[in-house]
Design an enzyme around this catalytic site. Sequence first.
Site, PDB file in Angstrom:
ATOM      1  N   ASP A   1     -11.131   2.586  -3.118  1.00  0.00           N
ATOM      2  CA  ASP A   1     -11.522   1.264  -2.603  1.00  0.00           C
ATOM      3  C   ASP A   1     -12.952   0.931  -2.991  1.00  0.00           C
ATOM      4  O   ASP A   1     -13.818   1.816  -3.024  1.00  0.00           O
ATOM      5  CB  ASP A   1     -11.489   1.260  -1.069  1.00  0.00           C
ATOM      6  CG  ASP A   1     -10.084   1.262  -0.513  1.00  0.00           C
ATOM      7  OD1 ASP A   1      -9.129   1.417  -1.282  1.00  0.00           O
ATOM      8  OD2 ASP A   1      -9.962   1.122   0.723  1.00  0.00           O
TER       9      ASP A   1
ATOM     10  N   ASP B   1       0.831  -1.193   0.000  1.00  0.00           N
ATOM     11  CA  ASP B   1       0.000   0.000   0.000  1.00  0.00           C
ATOM     12  C   ASP B   1       0.877   1.259   0.000  1.00  0.00           C
ATOM     13  O   ASP B   1       2.105   1.163   0.112  1.00  0.00           O
ATOM     14  CB  ASP B   1      -0.930  -0.049   1.219  1.00  0.00           C
ATOM     15  CG  ASP B   1      -2.247   0.653   0.949  1.00  0.00           C
ATOM     16  OD1 ASP B   1      -2.330   1.426  -0.021  1.00  0.00           O
ATOM     17  OD2 ASP B   1      -3.207   0.434   1.719  1.00  0.00           O
TER      18      ASP B   1
HETATM   19  C1  GAL Z   1      -6.358   0.942   1.801  1.00  0.00           C
HETATM   20  C2  GAL Z   1      -6.472  -0.101   0.721  1.00  0.00           C
HETATM   21  C3  GAL Z   1      -7.433  -1.159   1.191  1.00  0.00           C
HETATM   22  C4  GAL Z   1      -6.909  -1.756   2.483  1.00  0.00           C
HETATM   23  C5  GAL Z   1      -6.675  -0.664   3.519  1.00  0.00           C
HETATM   24  C6  GAL Z   1      -6.011  -1.206   4.754  1.00  0.00           C
HETATM   25  O1  GAL Z   1      -5.471   1.934   1.397  1.00  0.00           O
HETATM   26  O2  GAL Z   1      -6.910   0.476  -0.476  1.00  0.00           O
HETATM   27  O3  GAL Z   1      -7.597  -2.144   0.198  1.00  0.00           O
HETATM   28  O4  GAL Z   1      -5.717  -2.450   2.211  1.00  0.00           O
HETATM   29  O5  GAL Z   1      -5.856   0.355   2.988  1.00  0.00           O
HETATM   30  O6  GAL Z   1      -5.745  -0.224   5.688  1.00  0.00           O
END
Ligand code: GAL
Length: 544
Positions: free
Chosen positions: A227, A154
Amino acid sequence: MLALGLAPAPAAAEPTATSDTPLALTPPMGWNNWAHYMCDIDEAKVVANADALVASGLAAKGYDTVTVDDCWMTRSRDADGNLVVDTEKFPHGMAWLGEYLHAKGLKFGIYQDAGSLTCEKYPGSGSPDGGGPDHYARDARLFASWKVDYVKMDGCNLWVPPGKTKEQAYRDAYNAVARALRDSGRPMVLSASAPAYFQQGEWGSADWHKVIDWVGETGQLWREGKDIKVYSPAAPAASRWSSVLGNYGYNRWLGRYAGPGNWNDPDFLIAGAPGLTDAESRSQVALWAMMAAPFILSSDVSALTPGGLAALGNTDLIALDQDPMGRQGAVVSANATFEVLARPLANGDRAVAVLNRSAATRDISVPLADIGLYGCTVTAKDLWSGGRTEVAANLTGRLAGHDTAVWRLTPHEGCGDAVPTGQITGDGVKCADGANTTGVGAVVLAGCTAAADQRWVVAPDATLRLAGQCLAAGADGLVELARCAPRQPGQRWTHRRDGALVSAAYRLCLTAPAPPATADAPAERLRLADCGDHRVDQAWSLPV
Ligand code: GAL
C-alpha cells in the site's frame, strides 16, 4: 523480439454485452477514500469528495470513478446471506449513492474481498476458513443491483484448501469472482489484489510473477504490491515520499504485463495531499503517467494543494497516462541520483521522464540517442511548462530535488522509428553489464549505474546490442558480446511475457548468476540454463 501485450485496442462499444465488453481500455481514473480516511468514512465524506471532483474540474478531465473502500458494511450478513450496508455511515444506502454519483456523471466503485473477511474483518465474499459455500455470485448480483461500475476485490483472509497451493487458491478465487461479475449481467471493472499477497521485495518471487501473469485474464487492473502510506491525522506532516518511491520501485519492472484492459496498479495518487512537496507531487503524477498506472486519487479533494491540483489536472500528463496504445514506459537508466524512463505513444511520439532522486537541484542532459532516437531532431514539449523546443542532441534542463521532468517528443519528418534503448534489468534489480571485468566479451550482472556499458539496444532483428556488439549464446553455457552476425541464431533472442529471454539457437533462457557471497565479490557472468517456471533469475525487464 516479440512485442507482447500489444493487441490492438478493440473499437469502443456500448457496454451492453457482459462477457466480452471491453473494459478499462485506458487506465482507470477516479478517487478512493482509503489512503486519507481509511475506515473513517461515511456518505457525507464520499459525497463531498465526489462533489469536489466535479467542482475542481478533475471529473471532467477523467477522474470519474468514486470508490468506497473497506468498512462500509456491518459485521454480519442478513438472514438471506446478503451483505448489509452500515446505515449509520451510509444512511441512504448504496443504491442511492450509486444514483447520486451517476447523476453527477461519475461511476460507482465498491470494495470487497475474495477471502472470508475483508482486511478490516468485515464479511468477505469467499469461503469460510475450513471450507463452505462462498458468496461471489450473491455479492456480484447485489453490486449489480446497486449499479456498481467497478469492484476493488481485495485478497485478505483467503482460505487455502488442503491439497492446493496458495497460488492455486487465489487463482480459483479470482476466477470465481470474475465469473460472478460476468454472470451478474452488469459490466463491472475488476480491480484484483491477488498479486499483492505474493509480493516479496522489489524483484519478487516466482509465485508473484506467476500471479501477475494470470491475473490479467480476469482483472482489468491489479494491485501487485504494498500500500501507499496512508495519511495519519496524528502526524499530518510525516513525509510519504519514500512510499511513493517504493511503489514506483516495484511497478517499474512490470511493463510487459500492461496493455489496453490490463494495468499494473502501484496504488493511489497522493499528490497534493499532506506528506508530499509540490516537486514530489509532480514526480508521482509524472512517474504514474509514464507507467500507464491507474490515476486514482486518495486524498481530501477539496484540500489538495494548488501545486498538487495543477499536477493532477495537467491535461498533457493525463493524455500521457491515458495514451490509447497503453504501453507502459520502461526504465532507460537508473542510479542513485537519476532515473530516466521512456514510453512509446500511439501517435508515434515518445515520452521521456527524468526523476531526480537527490534532494539537491541538478542540471540534467539526456542525449536523444540514449533514449533510442538516432540522428533525429524532435520537437520537445516540456509537459510542466508547456514550452516547446527543437532538440537535435540533448534534452536539457534544471531539476529541483525530488522533482521529475517530463517531455513529449515529436520526431521530425525523416526520423526513423525509435529503437528501445536502455538497461536490461534482472534478478535483484541488477543490470546486464558489458564491462570487461571478467574476460573479453563477458557480460555480468552488476549494480545499475546508468553508464554506457549497460545501455543495450533491443534491435528489430531480435539481437540485443551493446556498443555495436551482439549478445551471443556461447557453447560453454555462458553468454558473451561478439561481432554481430544476426543470421546466427545464437544471437537472436525472444522476450517472453514471463520476462524470459530465450535463445533462438538453444531454446535456453538467459539466467542471472547466484547472488555473490559477499558484497565486494566480483560480479559473475550471465549464463544459459533450462527455462523454468517464472524463475526470478530468468525474468528480465527490457527497455521499450
Ligand atoms: C488493503 C488494501 C488497501 C485497502 C485496505 C482496506 O489490503 O491494499 O488499499 O483497501 O486493504 O482494508
